[in-house]
Write an enzyme that holds these catalytic residues in place. Sequence first.
Site, PDB file in Angstrom:
ATOM      1  N   ILE A  62       0.677  -1.210  -0.061  1.00 33.55           N
ATOM      2  CA  ILE A  62       0.065  -0.065  -0.207  1.00 33.55           C
ATOM      3  C   ILE A  62       0.740   1.313  -0.038  1.00 33.55           C
ATOM      4  O   ILE A  62       1.095   1.795   1.095  1.00 33.55           O
ATOM      5  CB  ILE A  62      -1.085   0.007   1.030  1.00 33.55           C
ATOM      6  CG1 ILE A  62      -1.833  -1.402   1.260  1.00 33.55           C
ATOM      7  CG2 ILE A  62      -1.920   1.015   1.251  1.00 33.55           C
ATOM      8  CD1 ILE A  62      -2.855  -1.507   2.196  1.00 33.55           C
ATOM      9  N   PRO A  63       1.347   1.580  -1.209  1.00 34.66           N
ATOM     10  CA  PRO A  63       2.325   2.824  -1.266  1.00 34.66           C
ATOM     11  C   PRO A  63       1.437   4.164  -1.098  1.00 34.66           C
ATOM     12  O   PRO A  63       0.196   4.199  -1.747  1.00 34.66           O
ATOM     13  CB  PRO A  63       2.926   2.702  -2.473  1.00 34.66           C
ATOM     14  CG  PRO A  63       1.927   1.918  -3.490  1.00 34.66           C
ATOM     15  CD  PRO A  63       1.276   0.851  -2.453  1.00 34.66           C
ATOM     16  N   HIS A  64       2.120   4.816  -0.569  1.00 34.01           N
ATOM     17  CA  HIS A  64       1.488   6.173  -0.307  1.00 34.01           C
ATOM     18  C   HIS A  64       2.522   7.389  -0.142  1.00 34.01           C
ATOM     19  O   HIS A  64       3.529   7.116   0.272  1.00 34.01           O
ATOM     20  CB  HIS A  64       0.539   6.224   0.945  1.00 34.01           C
ATOM     21  CG  HIS A  64       1.105   5.595   2.212  1.00 34.01           C
ATOM     22  ND1 HIS A  64       1.119   4.422   2.441  1.00 34.01           N
ATOM     23  CD2 HIS A  64       1.660   6.274   3.354  1.00 34.01           C
ATOM     24  CE1 HIS A  64       1.900   4.178   3.505  1.00 34.01           C
ATOM     25  NE2 HIS A  64       2.232   5.364   3.955  1.00 34.01           N
ATOM     26  N   ALA A  65       2.182   8.662   0.082  1.00 33.03           N
ATOM     27  CA  ALA A  65       3.048   9.683   0.347  1.00 33.03           C
ATOM     28  C   ALA A  65       2.229  10.580   1.124  1.00 33.03           C
ATOM     29  O   ALA A  65       0.739  10.665   1.480  1.00 33.03           O
ATOM     30  CB  ALA A  65       3.513  10.298  -0.834  1.00 33.03           C
TER      31      ALA A  65
END
Length: 143
Positions: A62-65
């Site tokens: 679950i990539p995020h920034a």
Amino acid sequence: MIPLNEKLIRLDVEVETAEEAIRRAGELLVAEGKVEERYIDAMVKGYEEVGPYIVLAPSIAIPHARPEHGALEQSVSLIRLKQPVVFGHPTNDPVQLVCAICGVDSSSHVGMLQQLASVLGDKSKLNGIMTAKNKEEILSIIK
């Protein structure tokens, strides 16, 4: 409710690397006007700097920034990889499902993670997502 629609889902995506998987998931968010292009770079940079912490469960990343890196609207994109890819996690590799999330503030971000975790943590729902033949099946499982 998880903010997801058909245009934010891709199935049997072919990638070679974790970075490419993150970028492909991010491109869906950009195409739908949910994030600015720089948000993708921030997700990749986070992965490169901190490592595979985004691989939250077996086969799921679950990539995020941070919101200030270009998040425009709360959203999720979902890509299921044709072949699993190694992200470097000691126990949860390889990854086959990449769900990029973006929130406009930290509370929406956390809320989306919780909603996603409740769906992906349900073995029958996760199995349904991993074996779905089309986007409609995935949406019916998630909604």
